[in-house]
Design a protein around this motif. Structure first.
Motif, short mmCIF file in Angstrom:
data_model
loop_
_atom_site.label_atom_id
_atom_site.label_comp_id
_atom_site.label_asym_id
_atom_site.label_seq_id
_atom_site.Cartn_x
_atom_site.Cartn_y
_atom_site.Cartn_z
N ASP A 139 11.65 1.59 2.80
CA ASP A 139 10.87 0.60 2.05
C ASP A 139 9.93 -0.11 3.01
O ASP A 139 10.32 -0.41 4.15
CB ASP A 139 11.79 -0.42 1.37
N LYS A 142 8.40 1.86 -1.87
CA LYS A 142 9.34 2.88 -1.42
C LYS A 142 8.56 4.13 -1.03
O LYS A 142 7.87 4.73 -1.87
CB LYS A 142 10.36 3.20 -2.51
N HIS A 191 11.87 -1.09 6.25
CA HIS A 191 13.24 -1.47 5.95
C HIS A 191 14.01 -0.26 5.43
O HIS A 191 13.78 0.21 4.32
CB HIS A 191 13.28 -2.60 4.91
N HIS A 192 14.89 0.23 6.29
CA HIS A 192 15.82 1.26 5.85
C HIS A 192 17.01 0.58 5.20
O HIS A 192 17.58 -0.37 5.78
CB HIS A 192 16.29 2.11 7.04
N PRO A 193 17.41 0.97 4.00
CA PRO A 193 18.52 0.32 3.30
C PRO A 193 19.77 0.24 4.18
O PRO A 193 20.13 1.21 4.86
CB PRO A 193 18.76 1.23 2.09
N GLN A 226 17.13 -11.30 0.23
CA GLN A 226 16.92 -10.07 -0.52
C GLN A 226 17.99 -10.00 -1.60
O GLN A 226 19.16 -9.71 -1.31
CB GLN A 226 16.96 -8.82 0.35
#
Lengths: 109, 126
Positions: free
Chosen positions: A87, A105, A40-42, B39
């Motif tokens: 992440d 992370k 998961h890239h922000p 989230q």
């Protein structure tokens, strides 16, 4: 049901290998081979990178690999690249639900 | 190509109702499970629940059972996540995703998400 346990952070230099652990119980990871991993890239949608413990979806580089021993699953990334910084979440089926880990992370130094 | 397109960001007050949507295309919507993941700000992913649009069979995480409603309209290929009365603690990004799995003890068991929507940010504030 508690979330699966992952280290909060890991780091490595480009070209190196890192491993992220994911610890559950005999009611989830230990009971089923239904473990998956997500990158998961922000600001973007999560991406499936491993399912059924070791399987990679089409398009995911073979630098990403998964394994399991007892109640602990692991994700290994070899030949680290800058774009791997993200992440990472593990997930396991747990009969009444599906659980996620707290996330790790990854920093590429 | 599988695509999941979610409705836009929402800003609501505590106590207000809300229904967000996820429009699917590129696959047989009725025959595959679809679900929702939360989230919260600065936190990790949480599995909320899944639905099989073909017969509306729905499974919730114990953490979310009774707090949200997951539904689907197979005639238009859309899944929904609904609250009757929002709380500030519902502030989060919500993702829809197609759920896949395998057979275990003779039953098909969906457990992973292979395609994801772009996310819907829900902000609940007075």
């Amino acid at each position: 049901q508690s979330a699966l346990t992952q280290p909060a952070s890991v780091s490595g230099s480009p070209g190196q290998s890192i491993t992220i652990s994911c610890t559950g119980t005999s009611n989830d990871i230990g009971a089923y081979n239904f473990v998956s991993w997500y990158q998961h890239h922000p600001g973007k949608a999560p991406k499936l990178i491993i399912y059924e413990v070791t399987n990679r979806p089409s398009g995911v580089p073979d630098r990403f690999s998964g394994s399991k021993s007892g109640n602990t699953a692991s994700l290994t990334i070899s030949g680290l690249q800058a774009e791997d910084e993200a992440d990472y979440y593990c997930s396991s089926y747990a009969i009444t639900s599906t659980l996620f880990g707290g996330g790790t992370k990854l920093t590429v130094l | 190509e599988v695509q999941l397109v979610q409705s836009g960001a929402e800003v609501k007050k505590p106590g207000e109702p809300l229904k967000i949507s996820c429009k699917a295309s590129g696959y047989s919507f009725s025959n595959q499970w679809i679900g929702w993941v939360r989230q919260m700000p600065g936190k990790g992913l949480e599995w909320m629940g899944i639905i099989f649009p073909g017969d509306s069979d729905t499974r919730y995480s114990p953490s979310f059972q009774g707090h949200v409603t997951i539904s689907a309209d197979k005639s238009i290929g859309a899944a929904y996540l609904q609250w009757r009365s929002l709380k500030a603690s519902d502030t989060a990004m919500y993702y829809c995703a197609r759920s896949r799995g395998n057979f275990w003890n003779g039953y098909y068991t969906p457990y992973y998400f292979d395609s994801w929507g772009q996310g819907t940010l829900v902000t609940v504030s007075s």
